[in-house]
Scaffold this motif. Structure first.
Motif, PDB file in Angstrom:
ATOM      1  N   THR A  94       0.823  -1.212   0.000  1.00  0.00           N
ATOM      2  CA  THR A  94       0.000   0.000   0.000  1.00  0.00           C
ATOM      3  C   THR A  94       0.859   1.265   0.000  1.00  0.00           C
ATOM      4  O   THR A  94       0.334   2.378   0.082  1.00  0.00           O
ATOM      5  CB  THR A  94      -0.955   0.036   1.212  1.00  0.00           C
ATOM      6  N   GLY A  95       2.185   1.109  -0.071  1.00  0.00           N
ATOM      7  CA  GLY A  95       3.085   2.238  -0.183  1.00  0.00           C
ATOM      8  C   GLY A  95       3.287   3.037   1.080  1.00  0.00           C
ATOM      9  O   GLY A  95       3.754   4.174   1.042  1.00  0.00           O
ATOM     10  N   GLN A  96       2.959   2.438   2.239  1.00  0.00           N
ATOM     11  CA  GLN A  96       3.087   3.171   3.510  1.00  0.00           C
ATOM     12  C   GLN A  96       4.474   3.025   4.126  1.00  0.00           C
ATOM     13  O   GLN A  96       4.855   3.829   4.979  1.00  0.00           O
ATOM     14  CB  GLN A  96       2.009   2.708   4.485  1.00  0.00           C
ATOM     15  N   ILE A  97       5.206   1.991   3.739  1.00  0.00           N
ATOM     16  CA  ILE A  97       6.610   1.858   4.135  1.00  0.00           C
ATOM     17  C   ILE A  97       7.400   1.375   2.922  1.00  0.00           C
ATOM     18  O   ILE A  97       6.845   0.766   1.999  1.00  0.00           O
ATOM     19  CB  ILE A  97       6.815   0.865   5.307  1.00  0.00           C
ATOM     20  N   GLU A  98       8.681   1.658   2.916  1.00  0.00           N
ATOM     21  CA  GLU A  98       9.561   1.168   1.863  1.00  0.00           C
ATOM     22  C   GLU A  98      10.156  -0.174   2.279  1.00  0.00           C
ATOM     23  O   GLU A  98      10.411  -0.396   3.472  1.00  0.00           O
ATOM     24  CB  GLU A  98      10.693   2.164   1.602  1.00  0.00           C
ATOM     25  N   PRO A  99      10.371  -1.080   1.330  1.00  0.00           N
ATOM     26  CA  PRO A  99      11.015  -2.355   1.676  1.00  0.00           C
ATOM     27  C   PRO A  99      12.382  -2.110   2.308  1.00  0.00           C
ATOM     28  O   PRO A  99      13.082  -1.149   1.960  1.00  0.00           O
ATOM     29  CB  PRO A  99      11.164  -3.051   0.315  1.00  0.00           C
ATOM     30  N   GLU A 100      12.734  -2.949   3.257  1.00  0.00           N
ATOM     31  CA  GLU A 100      14.024  -2.796   3.923  1.00  0.00           C
ATOM     32  C   GLU A 100      15.162  -3.003   2.943  1.00  0.00           C
ATOM     33  O   GLU A 100      15.043  -3.757   1.973  1.00  0.00           O
ATOM     34  CB  GLU A 100      14.153  -3.810   5.069  1.00  0.00           C
ATOM     35  N   GLU A 101      16.279  -2.318   3.189  1.00  0.00           N
ATOM     36  CA  GLU A 101      17.463  -2.502   2.366  1.00  0.00           C
ATOM     37  C   GLU A 101      17.962  -3.939   2.497  1.00  0.00           C
ATOM     38  O   GLU A 101      17.810  -4.568   3.542  1.00  0.00           O
ATOM     39  CB  GLU A 101      18.570  -1.529   2.798  1.00  0.00           C
ATOM     40  N   SER A 102      18.563  -4.443   1.433  1.00  0.00           N
ATOM     41  CA  SER A 102      19.073  -5.817   1.452  1.00  0.00           C
ATOM     42  C   SER A 102      20.124  -5.982   2.545  1.00  0.00           C
ATOM     43  O   SER A 102      20.968  -5.103   2.742  1.00  0.00           O
ATOM     44  CB  SER A 102      19.680  -6.171   0.092  1.00  0.00           C
ATOM     45  N   SER A 103      20.066  -7.099   3.244  1.00  0.00           N
ATOM     46  CA  SER A 103      21.042  -7.392   4.292  1.00  0.00           C
ATOM     47  C   SER A 103      22.355  -7.864   3.664  1.00  0.00           C
ATOM     48  O   SER A 103      22.429  -8.136   2.463  1.00  0.00           O
ATOM     49  CB  SER A 103      20.498  -8.484   5.213  1.00  0.00           C
ATOM     50  N   GLU A 104      23.371  -7.958   4.505  1.00  0.00           N
ATOM     51  CA  GLU A 104      24.660  -8.475   4.037  1.00  0.00           C
ATOM     52  C   GLU A 104      24.515  -9.898   3.514  1.00  0.00           C
ATOM     53  O   GLU A 104      25.085 -10.253   2.477  1.00  0.00           O
ATOM     54  CB  GLU A 104      25.670  -8.435   5.202  1.00  0.00           C
ATOM     55  N   ALA A 105      23.708 -10.712   4.224  1.00  0.00           N
ATOM     56  CA  ALA A 105      23.495 -12.095   3.794  1.00  0.00           C
ATOM     57  C   ALA A 105      22.800 -12.149   2.434  1.00  0.00           C
ATOM     58  O   ALA A 105      23.160 -12.950   1.561  1.00  0.00           O
ATOM     59  CB  ALA A 105      22.675 -12.852   4.836  1.00  0.00           C
ATOM     60  N   ALA A 106      21.790 -11.276   2.238  1.00  0.00           N
ATOM     61  CA  ALA A 106      21.076 -11.240   0.965  1.00  0.00           C
ATOM     62  C   ALA A 106      21.992 -10.777  -0.163  1.00  0.00           C
ATOM     63  O   ALA A 106      21.909 -11.279  -1.293  1.00  0.00           O
ATOM     64  CB  ALA A 106      19.866 -10.317   1.069  1.00  0.00           C
ATOM     65  N   TYR A 107      22.876  -9.829   0.156  1.00  0.00           N
ATOM     66  CA  TYR A 107      23.832  -9.340  -0.848  1.00  0.00           C
ATOM     67  C   TYR A 107      24.719 -10.473  -1.350  1.00  0.00           C
ATOM     68  O   TYR A 107      24.872 -10.675  -2.561  1.00  0.00           O
ATOM     69  CB  TYR A 107      24.686  -8.219  -0.245  1.00  0.00           C
ATOM     70  N   TRP A 108      25.290 -11.241  -0.405  1.00  0.00           N
ATOM     71  CA  TRP A 108      26.180 -12.324  -0.809  1.00  0.00           C
ATOM     72  C   TRP A 108      25.403 -13.465  -1.457  1.00  0.00           C
ATOM     73  O   TRP A 108      25.920 -14.158  -2.342  1.00  0.00           O
ATOM     74  CB  TRP A 108      26.993 -12.814   0.388  1.00  0.00           C
ATOM     75  N   GLY A 109      24.160 -13.638  -1.061  1.00  0.00           N
ATOM     76  CA  GLY A 109      23.326 -14.625  -1.729  1.00  0.00           C
ATOM     77  C   GLY A 109      23.149 -14.293  -3.190  1.00  0.00           C
ATOM     78  O   GLY A 109      23.194 -15.179  -4.067  1.00  0.00           O
TER      79      GLY A 109
END
Length: 312
Positions: free
Chosen positions: A50-65
């Motif tokens: 609904t555009g009320q919050i922005e998705p969280e920034e990618s974590s370090e684990a997600a980056y390396w994934g």
């Protein structure tokens, strides 16, 4: 493959990609809506869509994934002999357009038909989640969501554990799970379109949403609560009692360990380490500042408004 192409990801930047994601429910969203994503609640998904919050920034684990995705895909192809290729697109279910997905790779198999490959990484401490035939529930839901979107009949999940253990597992299409996902995602998307919040849960996202919806109480206002409130009050009080008992057990264990350490700063038992270090910290004495320098105190004092919850 029955899926439509919502957008070609080679032609869009991250901000555009995030905007497209707001148009539907993705694989990780599906697991959250089903209550099986430990990092995201249904309320968080609703706030994002609904555009009320922005998705969280990618974590370090997600980056390396993401970095290791290509290596995992190549290793899977090497070990299985199956050809894989990128699908640079956000895919969309033709009948339920709110069901979307970015698959990691498409498996090309002329003999058995095409499938999906999902590439994962995890730490050594999660190796128990992958023992034998086990696959974490949120990944199973994610894959079944993608099979629903694409119409394909199978997927493989390839995982690199602790950076040095490689596994891959077959996940056949499960029509029962897919029909369940279509139902809960359809119901959830109606809430998004009508901007009706989902049922509150114990997540921080629910607490944040309530603060957004009801920031201030009406002075001296009263309401007769519905019958369900009695059960919720009991649950709250029982949970509070359990929380207090757990806190006391935790503190008792800590005190006994401190007694064992005595004057020593660090203690060892097996591979575990216990520390009780002296730490010096500076704190502002606000009471003294207010008493001795009221002008300075008022100059730097900021007022905050919150609603305090209690049961009597």
């Amino acid at each position: 493959m029955i899926a439509h192409c919502l957008a070609k990801t080679k032609e869009i930047d991250r901000d555009q990609w995030l905007e497209y994601r707001k148009r539907g429910i993705g694989g990780s969203d599906a697991a959250a809506i089903a209550g099986l994503n430990k990092w995201k609640s249904p309320v968080t998904v609703w706030l994002e869509k609904t555009g009320q919050i922005e998705p969280e920034e990618s974590s370090e684990a997600a980056y390396w994934g993401s970095i290791l995705e290509d290596i995992i895909a190549k290793e899977f192809s090497l070990r299985t002999g199956l050809k894989v290729q990128r699908k640079n697109a956000i895919l969309q279910h033709p009948e339920y357009p709110f069901m979307i997905g970015n698959i990691d790779r498409l498996i090309i198999d002329k003999k058995h038909g095409n499938g999906i490959l999902e590439c994962k990484t995890t730490g050594e401490y999660n190796k128990g989640d992958w023992e034998g035939d086990k696959i974490p529930d949120h990944y199973l839901i994610q894959v079944q969501h993608y099979l629903a979107v694409t119409g394909l009949q199978y997927a493989y999940i390839a995982v690199l554990i602790g950076g040095n253990k490689f596994q891959y597992k077959l996940v056949p299409r499960d029509e029962e799970i897919i029909q369940y996902l279509i139902k809960i995602e359809s119901d959830f998307w109606k809430l998004v379109e009508s901007r009706t919040p989902p049922e509150m849960d114990g997540s921080q996202a629910s607490a944040d949403l309530l603060d957004i919806l009801y920031p201030n109480s009406l002075p001296d206002s009263r309401i007769e609560l519905p019958p369900d409130a009695e059960k919720l009050i009991t649950e709250y009080e029982e949970a509070a009692a359990e929380e207090k008992a757990a806190a006391e057990r935790k503190e008792a264990a800590a005190n006994k360990l401190k007694a064992m350490l005595g004057d020593y700063e660090v203690g060892f038992i097996g591979k575990r380490k216990v520390t009780w270090k002296t730490v010096t910290s500076a704190r502002l004495d606000t009471k003294r500042l207010k008493a001795e320098m009221p002008d300075i105190y008022s100059q730097y004092c900021t007022e905050s408004v919150m609603r305090r919850f209690s049961i009597k």
